[in-house]
Write a protein that holds these residues in place. Structure first.
Motif, PDB file in Angstrom:
ATOM      1  N   GLY A 139       3.997 -11.286   8.263  1.00 38.22           N
ATOM      2  CA  GLY A 139       4.148  -9.953   8.627  1.00 38.22           C
ATOM      3  C   GLY A 139       3.927  -9.962  10.120  1.00 38.22           C
ATOM      4  O   GLY A 139       4.591  -8.882  10.709  1.00 38.22           O
ATOM      5  N   TYR A 140       3.079 -10.607  10.856  1.00 37.72           N
ATOM      6  CA  TYR A 140       3.111 -10.683  12.197  1.00 37.72           C
ATOM      7  C   TYR A 140       4.045 -11.206  13.055  1.00 37.72           C
ATOM      8  O   TYR A 140       3.980 -10.978  14.270  1.00 37.72           O
ATOM      9  N   ASN A 141       4.609 -12.195  12.403  1.00 36.42           N
ATOM     10  CA  ASN A 141       5.558 -13.318  13.055  1.00 36.42           C
ATOM     11  C   ASN A 141       7.135 -12.505  13.161  1.00 36.42           C
ATOM     12  O   ASN A 141       7.904 -13.007  13.728  1.00 36.42           O
ATOM     13  N   ARG A 142       7.336 -11.317  12.285  1.00 36.72           N
ATOM     14  CA  ARG A 142       8.537 -11.170  12.124  1.00 36.72           C
ATOM     15  C   ARG A 142       8.596  -9.500  12.096  1.00 36.72           C
ATOM     16  O   ARG A 142       7.979  -8.607  11.623  1.00 36.72           O
ATOM     17  N   GLU A 143       9.654  -9.258  12.999  1.00 35.65           N
ATOM     18  CA  GLU A 143       9.954  -7.890  13.103  1.00 35.65           C
ATOM     19  C   GLU A 143      10.671  -7.105  12.005  1.00 35.65           C
ATOM     20  O   GLU A 143      11.280  -7.798  11.264  1.00 35.65           O
ATOM     21  N   GLY A 144      10.190  -5.957  11.512  1.00 31.05           N
ATOM     22  CA  GLY A 144      10.637  -5.328  10.252  1.00 31.05           C
ATOM     23  C   GLY A 144       9.973  -5.652   9.079  1.00 31.05           C
ATOM     24  O   GLY A 144      10.323  -5.448   7.779  1.00 31.05           O
ATOM     25  N   VAL A 145       8.752  -6.555   9.249  1.00 27.27           N
ATOM     26  CA  VAL A 145       8.040  -6.885   8.177  1.00 27.27           C
ATOM     27  C   VAL A 145       6.802  -6.426   8.327  1.00 27.27           C
ATOM     28  O   VAL A 145       5.958  -6.431   9.418  1.00 27.27           O
ATOM     29  N   ILE A 146       5.931  -5.929   7.212  1.00 28.91           N
ATOM     30  CA  ILE A 146       4.556  -5.554   7.350  1.00 28.91           C
ATOM     31  C   ILE A 146       3.692  -6.144   6.238  1.00 28.91           C
ATOM     32  O   ILE A 146       4.169  -6.200   5.004  1.00 28.91           O
ATOM     33  N   ASN A 147       2.451  -6.173   6.537  1.00 29.13           N
ATOM     34  CA  ASN A 147       1.632  -6.781   5.507  1.00 29.13           C
ATOM     35  C   ASN A 147       0.952  -5.674   4.670  1.00 29.13           C
ATOM     36  O   ASN A 147       0.908  -4.581   5.213  1.00 29.13           O
ATOM     37  N   ALA A 148       0.667  -5.866   3.534  1.00 26.75           N
ATOM     38  CA  ALA A 148      -0.238  -4.871   2.770  1.00 26.75           C
ATOM     39  C   ALA A 148      -1.254  -5.377   1.643  1.00 26.75           C
ATOM     40  O   ALA A 148      -1.220  -6.625   1.453  1.00 26.75           O
ATOM     41  N   SER A 149      -2.077  -4.547   1.424  1.00 27.78           N
ATOM     42  CA  SER A 149      -2.952  -5.373   0.102  1.00 27.78           C
ATOM     43  C   SER A 149      -3.408  -4.086  -0.538  1.00 27.78           C
ATOM     44  O   SER A 149      -3.142  -2.738  -0.435  1.00 27.78           O
TER      45      SER A 149
END
Length: 784
Positions: free
Chosen positions: A457-467
């Motif tokens: 999620g940190y390396n790609r634009e338009g992607v986000i981490n969640a938990s």
């Protein structure tokens, strides 16, 4: 969409719950055929239909939809000349009656306050067939029996039938009451066999009565004999019965032909009732799961507020905010098992299918869903310890199928992506699959165990981490979704709290790479920052609530002050009126005395008498004490915006904002703004000018109260706070009338605003806007 998706996301279970709320077989059939639509306009129309039904249920509580039957087969048979049974004709009449009831219910509904254009369109198609209903009901009763009143012929035949039956019974009763009857009969009763009256005769006495044997008992000792004496009467009775049946058939054929005459209207009634039953079934289901109407878009945006899985009990399910498609198109949810990751992605998928089927979603007002061409899901039971090649192969078969079909207008849900194989290879495959789907432009939510995907999620634009949040103190998941924060393994913390030796834990830490430790530490810091931010937000909310309470208290004091002021003015006016009345009475008395003196003394009135009368008139004039204002050199000052002044009636200091008219100024006293007469102002001083920067006039947007308040797009609680503050500002601005724009939507916001306004002491009247003012999307408020 694929049939497998409905099973994986449990959409079929939602349909089963929906079936519990239908009122007829017509609605059940439509509910069973319910499928998501990929047509944007159709989905919008379906949502509007459900929303109108929800409005009606919210206001009326129930809808008259009883007594509806699927009469399509009856109508078709009547068209080809078939004879309908009494029960079928009763069902036709009942359905016609139900259509008339629902039509009147909708027509009588207060559409001035609620927009029911879709329901009205349906009920306008219903043709009232009251004559057909009455004709059938006059001929057939509720039990499906043809009435005597159906025709004069039938009435006459049934009268004959009753007369003949009475004669037969009288003759048989005379037989069973005879002296020999007790010996020859098994029982002294009259019964019927083969539609003919008979008596039970003992076997040995059968020849005594003669006639016809119709039946015998199981033992053979009793014979049911029609005595010769009543055979002719029974024959006559049977002949009348045949004529009765012929007349009944004639009546049924005639009624069936009437049904055929109105076949087109009846088929329309059936179609409309099916739609209405289905609409209100969706509305009842919406009420059951506490759902709301979502906004629908065709741009791939999802924004669910406090979304709940509809199949999980309300006292167990955890609500989550889920957004996708605006700032990011892919969510990667990481973290341990049993944390609620699978439920989260199922909730998104199921809410999407429900919305595209015209069902409201279990989330708060203002939620938004997109219309996708397809929803794909690879969700399996990955909570087992056993992981085998067959499991991995099964997942890969689904994923290959998804990759062959997915496009930019797809929603893809991956559960435990890459699981079931070597962790390193599985993580690499997961990243590659996500990249492929991301490049196609699809909306993706994926769950995974692999720590390598935390960096994805940190390396790609338009992607986000969640938990999904895990409470270390209780060693249990909270099931709360945290978007923007990757999941931690928590293995070391859990082991430590469970009593594992710290030396063992420290040794285990040395086997973790430096990069992994840094990632875990970063996640821990993010979680700490989030908790701190939430604590600060809660503190800010407390301060806001305190400020609002203070504002309400001040407003209350201002209202009380004005009420007291009005009461004092009213009391003073009454007192002044009494004094004037007293003065007038005294003056009239003086005048009467002068006239009397003139008459008695023939106009020879002494000077001292006139002086005394004048003195009495002067004494009758009321004296008003005036409060003298202290002379001040500041009184001659020309007031201008920015000056500090004292409001004499309040005894409070304030700042001049703007001149409302020749005799009034707008004054800021603390947080309050009000209009004050120039005579009620005492100049104190002017602000000192700053040479480097001229003083700006205290005007502008921040101090202007608009004649309209736009609440569209606001959350319910925030909207009510804004209305409360706006009404206070409008009252202080002395506006006689203002408009509040709340839109139409689900009606919850409009109802909340109007409930607040109805209970406000300063509001005289509220109404909806006229056609040129915004209609039912605007509430016009008039003040007292």
């Amino acid at each position: 969409m694929q049939e497998r998706i409905f099973k994986v996301l449990e959409f079929n279970k939602v349909k089963e719950q929906l079936l519990e709320h239908v009122s007829s077989a017509l609605g059940r059939r439509k509910a069973e055929q319910l499928m998501p639509s990929v047509d944007f306009e159709e989905v919008v129309r379906w949502q509007e239909e459900t929303d109108e039904a929800v409005k009606v249920l919210r206001i009326k509580g129930n809808v008259p939809l009883g007594g509806i039957y699927n009469i399509r087969p009856h109508v078709k048979r009547s068209i080809i000349g078939g004879m309908l049974s009494p029960q079928e004709l009763t069902q036709v009449a009942s359905t016609v009656h139900a259509s008339r009831q629902i039509k009147r219910f909708i027509d009588d509904f207060d559409i001035e306050n609620e927009d029911l254009s879709i329901l009205k369109t349906y009920t306008d198609q219903i043709i009232v067939l009251a004559d057909l209903e009455t004709t059938i009901n006059n001929a057939i009763d509720d039990n499906g029996e043809v009435l005597d009143s159906a025709s004069e012929t039938l009435k006459s035949l049934r009268n004959q039938l009753r007369t003949k039956e009475n004669r037969v019974r009288e003759k048989l009763e005379s037989m069973i009451r005879s002296s020999n009857a007790q010996k020859m009969l098994s029982d002294a009763i009259i019964t019927i066999r083969n539609d003919r009256f008979v008596i039970p005769v003992k076997q040995e006495y059968k020849s005594h009565y003669g006639g016809i044997i119709h039946d015998q008992s199981s033992s053979g000792q009793t014979l049911f004999i029609e005595p010769q004496a009543i055979v002719q009467l029974n024959n006559e009775l049977q002949g009348i019965r045949v004529k009765e049946q012929q007349e009944i058939e004639r009546i049924l054929i005639e009624l069936s032909s009437k049904v055929a005459e109105f076949s087109t209207e009846l088929e329309t009634i059936v179609d409309v009732l099916a739609e209405l039953d289905f609409m209100f079934a969706k509305a009842r289901y919406s009420k059951r799961i506490k759902a709301s109407k979502p906004k629908v878009n065709n741009e791939g945006r999802i924004a669910l507020f406090k979304a709940r899985h509809p199949l999980i009990p309300e006292d167990v399910v955890v609500a989550n905010d889920i957004s996708l498609g605006k700032d990011f198109s892919t969510i990667v949810i990481t973290g341990p098992n049993t944390g609620g990751k699978t439920v989260t992605i199922k909730t998104v998928g199921l809410c999407t299918l429900m919305a595209q089927s015209g069902l409201q979603v279990p989330a708060l007002d203002g939620s938004e869903v997109a219309v996708f061409d397809a929803v794909y899901a690879d969700i399996g039971d990955e909570q087992s310890i056993e992981q085998s090649l067959s499991t991995f192969s099964s997942h890969m078969v689904n994923i290959v199928d998804i990759l062959n079909k997915v496009d930019f207008n797809s929603l893809v849900l991956f559960d435990e992506l890459g699981a079931g194989t070597d962790p390193q290879e599985g993580a690499a495959l997961a990243i590659s699959i996500l990249d492929t789907v991301y490049k196609r432009g699809a909306r993706v939510i994926a769950t995974t165990h692999y720590p390598e995907l935390k960096a994805y999620g940190y390396n790609r634009e338009g992607v986000i981490n969640a938990s999904v949040e895990f409470d270390i103190d209780t060693l249990s998941p909270t099931y709360k979704l945290l978007i923007g924060v990757p999941g931690r393994s928590n293995a070391f913390e859990i082991s430590k709290r469970l009593g594992l030796n710290e030396e063992v834990i420290n040794t285990a830490r040395t086997y973790i790479s430096a990069d992994s430790n840094q990632v875990e530490n970063m996640i821990a810091q993010l979680e700490e920052s989030r908790r701190q931010a939430e604590a600060e937000r809660e503190e800010a909310n407390d301060l806001l609530r305190s400020a609002e309470k203070l504002h309400k208290d001040l407003q209350k004091q201002m209202v009380e002050f004005y009420e007291q002021k009005d009461a004092m003015h009213e009391k003073a006016a009454e007192k002044a009126e009494a004094i004037i009345d007293q003065a007038k009475a005294e003056a009239e008395k003086v005048i009467r005395d002068l006239r009397k003196m003139r008459i008695e003394k023939s106009a020879e009135i002494k000077e001292h008498e006139l002086i005394e009368a004048k003195k009495r008139l002067e004494e009758a004039t009321p004296k008003i004490k005036k409060t003298k204002k202290p002379a001040s050199s500041k009184a001659a000052h020309v007031l201008k915006p920015g000056d500090e002044v004292k409001v004499l009636s309040f005894g409070q200091k304030g700042i001049l904002l703007d001149k409302s008219s020749d005799k009034e100024w707008q004054v800021q006293i603390g947080i309050l703004k009000m209009k004050v007469h120039v005579k009620d102002l005492e100049f104190i001083n002017s602000p000192k000018p700053i040479e480097t920067k001229p003083v700006a006039t205290v005007k502008g947007k921040d101090f202007h109260v608009s004649l309209e308040l736009d609440l569209r797009g606001e959350r319910y609680e925030n909207a009510l706070h804004r209305v409360e503050k706006y009404i206070d500002d409008a009252l202080l601005a002395a506006y006689p009338r203002v408009s509040i724009i709340h839109g139409k939507g689900t009606g919850a916001l409009r109802q909340g605003v109007q409930e607040y306004l109805k209970n406000h002491r300063a509001v005289k009247k509220i109404r909806f806007g006229e056609a040129g003012e915004g209609g039912t999307g605007v509430t016009v408020v008039e003040f007292k």
